[in-house]
Design a protein around this motif. Structure first.
Motif, mmCIF file in Angstrom:
data_model
loop_
_atom_site.group_PDB
_atom_site.id
_atom_site.type_symbol
_atom_site.label_atom_id
_atom_site.label_comp_id
_atom_site.label_asym_id
_atom_site.label_seq_id
_atom_site.Cartn_x
_atom_site.Cartn_y
_atom_site.Cartn_z
ATOM 1 N N LYS A 24 0.842 -1.205 0.000
ATOM 2 C CA LYS A 24 0.000 0.000 0.000
ATOM 3 C C LYS A 24 0.881 1.261 0.000
ATOM 4 O O LYS A 24 0.593 2.242 -0.691
ATOM 5 N N THR A 74 -5.686 -7.133 4.926
ATOM 6 C CA THR A 74 -5.985 -5.712 5.072
ATOM 7 C C THR A 74 -5.502 -5.194 6.420
ATOM 8 O O THR A 74 -5.793 -5.777 7.463
ATOM 9 N N GLU A 79 -4.162 1.837 6.378
ATOM 10 C CA GLU A 79 -5.228 2.495 5.609
ATOM 11 C C GLU A 79 -5.523 3.864 6.223
ATOM 12 O O GLU A 79 -5.635 4.862 5.517
#
Length: 165
Positions: A24, A74, A79
């Protein structure tokens, strides 16, 4: 009957977490470099992107060492940290404090990575994965060096420029 969750399980789950996070981060760094105004900050982001590619490769090696397929899961923490960095890019675009904000967002990423790599390296040693431990310590040291570079840059020029405006 449920399979007991051990340090080995925790190590593997955390490894998947940082693998997701690094991939990411690879996507976020070019955006941060493009948004940065100061050439030194742009260069720092570009250098760290190159290092992050190596970090992903190293994590793949660690997965091999433990006999697991390289896969991410995840990571809500990364995030959120990246989302905060994107907010800074939007809210401070064209403003004198943009670079100081970008550096702080990048340091939030670094601090997360330092925490993860430090823990993983310790666990790898405790689990007897000495080769994995060496790989993880190498990456940890690079993350700490990036954090130090960002601190020096912020203190020397980015924060004063943001304050003077």
């Amino acid at each position: 009957m449920a399979i007991p969750k051990t340090l080995e399980t925790l190590f593997h789950e955390t490894l998947k977490d940082i693998y997701y996070a690094e991939r990411k981060i690879l996507k976020a760094l070019p955006k941060m470099a493009k948004a940065a105004i100061a050439p030194e900050l742009k260069a720092a982001f570009e250098k760290h992107r190159d290092e992050t590619e190596v970090h992903v490769e190293r994590l793949q090696q660690v997965f091999e060492i433990i006999g697991k397929r390289a896969q991410g899961k995840t990571c809500d923490a990364i995030e959120g940290i990246i989302s905060e960095g994107e907010e800074i890019m939007d809210d401070f675009k064209g403003q004198p404090a943009l670079d100081a904000g970008l550096a702080s967002a990048a340091q939030a990423v670094e601090h997360y990575e330092i925490a993860r790599y430090g823990t993983l390296a310790r666990w790898a040693g405790e689990l007897g994965y000495k080769d994995a431990q060496k790989i993880l310590v190498t990456t940890l040291q690079e993350e700490e060096a990036t954090d130090a570079t960002l601190t020096a840059l912020a203190e020397a020029s980015l924060n004063p420029a943001a304050q003077a405006a």
